[in-house]
Design an enzyme around this catalytic site. Structure first.
Site, PDB file in Angstrom:
ATOM      1  N   SER A  63       0.827  -1.218   0.000  1.00 20.86           N
ATOM      2  CA  SER A  63       0.000   0.000   0.000  1.00 20.86           C
ATOM      3  C   SER A  63       0.858   1.264   0.000  1.00 20.86           C
ATOM      4  O   SER A  63       2.016   1.261   0.440  1.00 20.86           O
ATOM      5  CB  SER A  63      -0.909   0.018   1.230  1.00 20.86           C
ATOM      6  OG  SER A  63      -1.769  -1.099   1.222  1.00 20.86           O
TER       7      SER A  63
HETATM    8  N1  SAM Z   1      -0.772  -4.863   4.166  1.00 18.52           N
HETATM    9  C1  SAM Z   1      -0.106  -5.160   2.934  1.00 18.52           C
HETATM   10  C2  SAM Z   1       1.300  -4.650   2.894  1.00 18.52           C
HETATM   11  O1  SAM Z   1       1.729  -3.985   3.845  1.00 18.52           O
HETATM   12  O2  SAM Z   1       2.000  -4.945   1.931  1.00 18.52           O
HETATM   13  C3  SAM Z   1      -0.937  -4.680   1.757  1.00 18.52           C
HETATM   14  C4  SAM Z   1      -1.220  -5.779   0.861  1.00 18.52           C
HETATM   15  S1  SAM Z   1      -2.322  -5.649  -0.464  1.00 18.52           S
HETATM   16  C5  SAM Z   1      -2.892  -4.019  -0.597  1.00 18.52           C
HETATM   17  C6  SAM Z   1      -3.738  -6.576   0.142  1.00 18.52           C
HETATM   18  C7  SAM Z   1      -3.464  -8.024   0.445  1.00 18.52           C
HETATM   19  O3  SAM Z   1      -4.685  -8.615   0.882  1.00 18.52           O
HETATM   20  C8  SAM Z   1      -2.995  -8.859  -0.747  1.00 18.52           C
HETATM   21  O4  SAM Z   1      -1.773  -9.455  -0.433  1.00 18.52           O
HETATM   22  C9  SAM Z   1      -4.100  -9.903  -0.926  1.00 18.52           C
HETATM   23  O5  SAM Z   1      -3.635 -11.160  -1.359  1.00 18.52           O
HETATM   24  C10 SAM Z   1      -4.663  -9.968   0.481  1.00 18.52           C
HETATM   25  N2  SAM Z   1      -6.025 -10.525   0.597  1.00 18.52           N
HETATM   26  C11 SAM Z   1      -7.094 -10.326  -0.204  1.00 18.52           C
HETATM   27  N3  SAM Z   1      -8.157 -11.007   0.270  1.00 18.52           N
HETATM   28  C12 SAM Z   1      -7.740 -11.648   1.397  1.00 18.52           C
HETATM   29  C13 SAM Z   1      -8.369 -12.512   2.352  1.00 18.52           C
HETATM   30  N4  SAM Z   1      -9.651 -12.873   2.269  1.00 18.52           N
HETATM   31  N5  SAM Z   1      -7.629 -12.970   3.381  1.00 18.52           N
HETATM   32  C14 SAM Z   1      -6.336 -12.630   3.517  1.00 18.52           C
HETATM   33  N6  SAM Z   1      -5.671 -11.835   2.648  1.00 18.52           N
HETATM   34  C15 SAM Z   1      -6.383 -11.342   1.606  1.00 18.52           C
END
Ligand code: SAM
Length: 215
Positions: A63
Site C-alpha cells: 500500500s
Molecule cells: N498490508 C499489505 C502490505 O503492507 O503490503 C498490503 C497488501 S495488499 C494491498 C492486500 C493483500 O490482501 C494482498 O496481499 C491480498 O492477497 C490480500 N487478501 C485479499 N483477500 C484476502 C483474504 N480474504 N484474506 C487474507 N488476505 C487477503
C-alpha cells in the site's frame, strides 16, 4: 544505495506525510524505523520511499505509505495491544505495527506471500504471528482483538471481524466497489452495539473470501 541514503529518504517521506495531514508521532516514528525497501523487489528500490503503492508478487501491491499511515492512525493503538491485520501482502504494515509495540497477528490468502513475508519479518526481527487463509473470517483462535485492520477493499463489512473485536476495540476497513472504497472505522460499544465513522476515498486491491468479493 546505502542504508544512510535510505534513512534520509524515510525522513523525507515522514515530512511529506506530515504535510499531507498525518500527525500521530508514534505512527510517523514507525515509518521512520521500518526499511520499506526490504519489502519490495530490489529493482524498485529507487522508488521505495515515494508516496505510492508499488507492485509485489501475485499481482498484489504494497500500500501507499499515506494509506498505511492513515489506517494505522485510525486504529489508535497503544504498545502491547493485540492487533489483527487482514492482508499481510509484503509484510510492511505488519512491521509498522510491530515497530509500534503491538502484539501482531496477520492473515494472507496467497501462500507465496505468506511464506515470503514470514521469512522476511523473522529476518528483520519482527515477531508477528502469520497465518495463510481467508482473513474475512478473522483469526478466532486469538480473538478478541483491540484492533483489526483490513488492507484490501471489501464489498461489505465482514461481520465475523466485528465479532472478533474486544468491547471498545476498533476495526478499520475499506468498503465500497472495485473503483473506490470509503475507509470505515467501527468501534465496538458493547456486546451488540457498534459506532461507525467514515473517511474519504481510497483504492485497494479486492478482499477475496467468504465475507469478501467471493462470498
Ligand atoms: N498490508 C499489505 C502490505 O503492507 O503490503 C498490503 C497488501 S495488499 C494491498 C492486500 C493483500 O490482501 C494482498 O496481499 C491480498 O492477497 C490480500 N487478501 C485479499 N483477500 C484476502 C483474504 N480474504 N484474506 C487474507 N488476505 C487477503
Amino acid at each position: 544505495m546505502n542504508e544512510l541514503k535510505f534513512k534520509q529518504r524515510r525522513k523525507n517521506l515522514v515530512s511529506e506525510l506530515r504535510e499531507k495531514g498525518i500527525s500521530d508521532d508514534t505512527v510517523l516514528n514507525a515509518i521512520l524505523g521500518v526499511p520499506r525497501h526490504k519489502f519490495i523487489d530490489t529493482a524498485l528500490g529507487e522508488r521505495a520511499y515515494e508516496d505510492s503503492a508499488l507492485p509485489i508478487e501475485m499481482g498484489q501491491t504494497i500500500s501507499q505509505p499515506y494509506t498505511v499511515a492513515r489506517q494505522t492512525e485510525l486504529l489508535g493503538i497503544r504498545s502491547g495491544e493485540k492487533v489483527l491485520e487482514i492482508g499481510t501482502g509484503s509484510g510492511y504494515q505488519a512491521a509498522i505495527l510491530c515497530e509500534m509495540g503491538a502484539d501482531v497477528y496477520s492473515v494472507e490468502r496467497h501462500p507465496e506471500l505468506y511464506e515470503r513475508s514470514r521469512e522476511l519479518l523473522r529476518a528483520l526481527g519482527y515477531r508477528a504471528r502469520l497465518k495463510c487463509g481467508d482473513g474475512t473470517l478473522g483469526w478466532s483462535a486469538y480473538a478478541p482483538y483491540d484492533a483489526i485492520v483490513v488492507t484490501a477493499g471489501a464489498p461489505v463489512v465482514p461481520h465475523e471481524l466485528t465479532r472478533q473485536l474486544k468491547i471498545g476495540g476498533t476495526l478499520v476497513v475499506p468498503v465500497g466497489d472495485s473503483d473506490k472504497q470509503a475507509m470505515l472505522r467501527i468501534t465496538r460499544i458493547d456486546e451488540n452495539r457498534y459506532e461507525e465513522d467514515s473517511f474519504s476515498d481510497f483504492k485497494f486491491v479486492p478482499l477475496i473470501g467468504k465475507q469478501g468479493w467471493d462470498g
